[in-house]
Design an enzyme around this catalytic site. Sequence first.
Site, PDB file in Angstrom:
ATOM      1  N   GLU A   1       0.652  -1.091  -0.056  1.00 50.80           N
ATOM      2  CA  GLU A   1       0.176   0.006  -0.019  1.00 50.80           C
ATOM      3  C   GLU A   1       0.728   1.182   0.010  1.00 50.80           C
ATOM      4  O   GLU A   1       0.390   2.319  -0.574  1.00 50.80           O
ATOM      5  CB  GLU A   1      -1.010   0.113   1.300  1.00 50.80           C
ATOM      6  CG  GLU A   1      -1.911  -0.923   1.404  1.00 50.80           C
ATOM      7  CD  GLU A   1      -1.708  -2.531   1.982  1.00 50.80           C
ATOM      8  OE1 GLU A   1      -0.144  -2.701   1.893  1.00 50.80           O
ATOM      9  OE2 GLU A   1      -2.368  -3.236   1.898  1.00 50.80           O
TER      10      GLU A   1
ATOM     11  N   ARG B   1      10.625   1.175  -3.808  1.00 50.45           N
ATOM     12  CA  ARG B   1      11.018  -0.373  -4.428  1.00 50.45           C
ATOM     13  C   ARG B   1      11.063  -1.326  -3.488  1.00 50.45           C
ATOM     14  O   ARG B   1      11.711  -1.431  -2.466  1.00 50.45           O
ATOM     15  CB  ARG B   1      12.408  -0.126  -5.090  1.00 50.45           C
ATOM     16  CG  ARG B   1      12.308   1.125  -6.235  1.00 50.45           C
ATOM     17  CD  ARG B   1      11.635   0.702  -7.103  1.00 50.45           C
ATOM     18  NE  ARG B   1      11.783   1.905  -8.262  1.00 50.45           N
ATOM     19  CZ  ARG B   1      12.675   1.525  -9.321  1.00 50.45           C
ATOM     20  NH1 ARG B   1      13.387   0.337  -9.339  1.00 50.45           N
ATOM     21  NH2 ARG B   1      12.931   2.329 -10.260  1.00 50.45           N
TER      22      ARG B   1
ATOM     23  N   HIS C   1      30.601 -10.357 -15.389  1.00 50.10           N
ATOM     24  CA  HIS C   1      30.241  -8.901 -15.142  1.00 50.10           C
ATOM     25  C   HIS C   1      30.062  -8.413 -13.691  1.00 50.10           C
ATOM     26  O   HIS C   1      29.379  -9.262 -12.931  1.00 50.10           O
ATOM     27  CB  HIS C   1      29.098  -8.482 -16.188  1.00 50.10           C
ATOM     28  CG  HIS C   1      28.292  -6.913 -15.496  1.00 50.10           C
ATOM     29  ND1 HIS C   1      28.944  -6.011 -15.872  1.00 50.10           N
ATOM     30  CD2 HIS C   1      27.356  -6.841 -15.128  1.00 50.10           C
ATOM     31  CE1 HIS C   1      28.227  -5.061 -15.693  1.00 50.10           C
ATOM     32  NE2 HIS C   1      27.149  -5.403 -14.902  1.00 50.10           N
TER      33      HIS C   1
ATOM     34  N   CYS D   1      28.501  -5.026 -11.143  1.00 49.06           N
ATOM     35  CA  CYS D   1      27.890  -3.700 -11.236  1.00 49.06           C
ATOM     36  C   CYS D   1      28.581  -2.643 -10.381  1.00 49.06           C
ATOM     37  O   CYS D   1      27.847  -1.555  -9.997  1.00 49.06           O
ATOM     38  CB  CYS D   1      26.481  -3.658 -10.891  1.00 49.06           C
ATOM     39  SG  CYS D   1      25.510  -4.908 -11.757  1.00 49.06           S
TER      40      CYS D   1
ATOM     41  N   GLU E   1      31.471  -1.756 -13.782  1.00 47.93           N
ATOM     42  CA  GLU E   1      30.872  -0.269 -13.817  1.00 47.93           C
ATOM     43  C   GLU E   1      32.140   0.565 -13.586  1.00 47.93           C
ATOM     44  O   GLU E   1      33.187   0.320 -12.890  1.00 47.93           O
ATOM     45  CB  GLU E   1      30.026  -0.065 -12.859  1.00 47.93           C
ATOM     46  CG  GLU E   1      29.827   1.328 -12.633  1.00 47.93           C
ATOM     47  CD  GLU E   1      28.547   1.640 -11.661  1.00 47.93           C
ATOM     48  OE1 GLU E   1      27.713   0.829 -11.696  1.00 47.93           O
ATOM     49  OE2 GLU E   1      28.435   2.712 -11.097  1.00 47.93           O
TER      50      GLU E   1
ATOM     51  N   HIS F   1      22.812   4.452 -16.178  1.00 51.92           N
ATOM     52  CA  HIS F   1      21.443   4.775 -15.020  1.00 51.92           C
ATOM     53  C   HIS F   1      20.722   5.847 -15.484  1.00 51.92           C
ATOM     54  O   HIS F   1      19.913   6.190 -14.773  1.00 51.92           O
ATOM     55  CB  HIS F   1      22.216   4.884 -13.451  1.00 51.92           C
ATOM     56  CG  HIS F   1      23.088   3.649 -13.230  1.00 51.92           C
ATOM     57  ND1 HIS F   1      24.272   3.225 -13.424  1.00 51.92           N
ATOM     58  CD2 HIS F   1      22.489   2.474 -12.713  1.00 51.92           C
ATOM     59  CE1 HIS F   1      24.488   2.222 -12.988  1.00 51.92           C
ATOM     60  NE2 HIS F   1      23.282   1.642 -12.307  1.00 51.92           N
TER      61      HIS F   1
END
Length: 757
Positions: free
Chosen positions: A16, A517, A643, A645, A667, A696
């Site tokens: 919510e 998130r 890879h 990040c 990165e 990004h």
Amino acid sequence: MNTHVLGFPRIGANRELKRALESYWRREISETELTAVADALKMENWRTQSQAGLAWVTTGDFSFYDHILDTIALVGAVPERFGWNGESVDLDTYFRMARGDVKRNLSAMEMTKWFDANYHYIVPEITPRTALRRGSSKVVTETRQAINAGYEAKPVLVGPVTFLSVAKEFDGANRWDCLEALTAIYCEVIRELADLGCEWIQVDEPILATDLSEAATAAFETCWPRLTQAAGSARVMLSTYFGPLNENLGLATESGAHALHVDLVRGPDQLDAVLNQAPSGMTVSLGLVDGRNIWKTDLARAAKALERARDQIGADRVLVGSSCSLLHSPVDLTNETLLADELKNWMAFAVQKCDEVAVLGRWLAGGDVTVDMEANASAIASRRAHAEVVRPEVRERAAAVTPDMLSRQSPYPQRAAAQKAWLKLPLLPTTTIGSFPQTTEIRQMRLKTKKGDVDPAAYEAFIQAEIQSVVDKQEALGLDVLVHGEPERNDMVEYFGQQLDGFCFTRNGWVQSYGSRCVKPPIIYGDVSRPRPMTVEWSRYAQSLTKKPMKGMLTGPVTILCWSFVRDDLSRAEVCQQIALAIRDEVQDLETAGIRVIQIDEAALREGLPLRRADHAAYLRWAVDSFRLTASGVEDATQIHTHMCYSEFNAIIKWIADMDADVISIESSRSKMELLDAFRQFDYPNEIGPGVYDIHSPRVPSKDEVLELLQLALKDVPKERLWVNPDCGLKTRAWPETIASLENMVSATLALRAKLE
Ligand code: GLN
Ligand code: ZN
């Protein structure tokens, strides 16, 4: 009266808060409406804790974004750029700190992982000009709300030493210069909370579960006696979690705190030491119910710890709690419809964890909890005996792993020669990290297929068309090593978990990651194996469309482990090894299918590092070995990429090298290739693709910018070993900026290549 949890999830059983926040940010609802949603959530959380029978409900744990940001507001640590007027920090200033403000050209505050959890907090900024002053009364107001609603409230604050320790210093500032002002504010807040009549005030100092600097130790010693004195008739609980206290135990027991909370899930062995060292006036709160995982507590075992505590210091000095805040577990198991009943019966989410704490509290108080204990014992036994939990064939295969399975056939120089012979790549080969834009159309198609609204054949045709289209685009761009674009993947871990045995999934098991998130981690409940190939058909199809090498794309075992809820009845190292064997089979099947460049992503390898330095080497050993086990079953001529990040590698560079991937992409555009310092100092032996532009943001890097970064990179990496690629996958980007950025990346490379050849 002896039970509590350290905090409750604030996102809501049906997310919510997420919906309300996002509507508020889109200006669809007012601040009053947002506040109403928040109030309802708080009430619901308190009701849950109270109905479970907990002695206190926790207050101040609710947050509109993050509890560290709340603390920033509490103590007025608002960075100058936000133009705060010095009064109460209003909601819009609060959100601006978290999210930035494009219109005003204000960058958001940095965000980073909260200890070793997958939760991200807003990093406080300390400058020489930071002048702290009281900026919020949220915790007091919320506590009053709970008291007015008839609850026994136990407010929680992030501890001052933890707050300063997790801050970042700018412009030569010394964080500890703020200690005096900070302590004064904390004392004031604690006094106000005590005046409300709270019996306990919980102050979280998880920093005590890490290697403390001398300055932090000194700060703790200065500050804590003042906090506890300020409490007057209320009592202060020093709460620690995420690991054992070890050498910091004395600091905690001598802090003057009236209670010490310890995490007995992460640090079960510290119980005796804690009981021995706690001064006679100190209550001990035992964190026995795991706040970081979804499994039912073995109540019989937990009761044994309580028994020991009771026998040694007396029941009236013992409290029962969750190990840490329940923020890190999903909210309510009741509504889970995806899980088989048997599996569901092994689990407890936040609501159920409150019940477990309450049962243990009743047990300690001498109540009759036979029915609960028996039901729990039978659930624990059913899990232990389940055929998918321990599978002899998986255990035998793991036991048969030999050291030679962890090494490629030849060392890198020979492999590089074998790879060069067939790949025939130009200098500075260009590639991407795997995913291409995930358009609404793609997401909808996957969703419809999941719901059964699209038949599998139509779905396959759709994905094939998508692959065809990204292959065409890459050829037009002139990239050297192509990818299929990952249109079939929702998430780099879930996609594999869904195809592996030993994993299950929830419908609504969301956990807050940051702000609005949330993530819904898969659950590893049983021995892991791979019933059939997972990516081979898509990769084979993609390769059939081009003469250029197609890179297969897999998620590595450490990342799958780190981003899942992991079973607690087998060591993480062993679970990781099982996953590694499953992915190893996939690597070999890809090779057999003609995919001879294979990338194994280990995005989470560094974040899995234990909190204590003393534990780093052991973790890195098994994590790197798991990667090597995954990657080593192929021929020399097959090129393995990995890879990652992030770019903070200095501390672990030798372990990164020990992974022995032929090529690593990382990165580095935002830090202007600074990460290469580590690679130069260590003399990294294999090939490297330091990201040349930041994915990004939608910003398109110019050709000159890319060129400049590549020239910087060439200072540290010989031209024969340098790759050119973006910082990370492109799935969150839109097509126009993706094409424009890659065009500039390729043209910069061509220009440089012409000079080098
Ligand atoms: N292959 C993945 C992608 O391109 C890697 C993402 C990641 O490491 N986070 O999306
Ligand atoms: Zn990445």
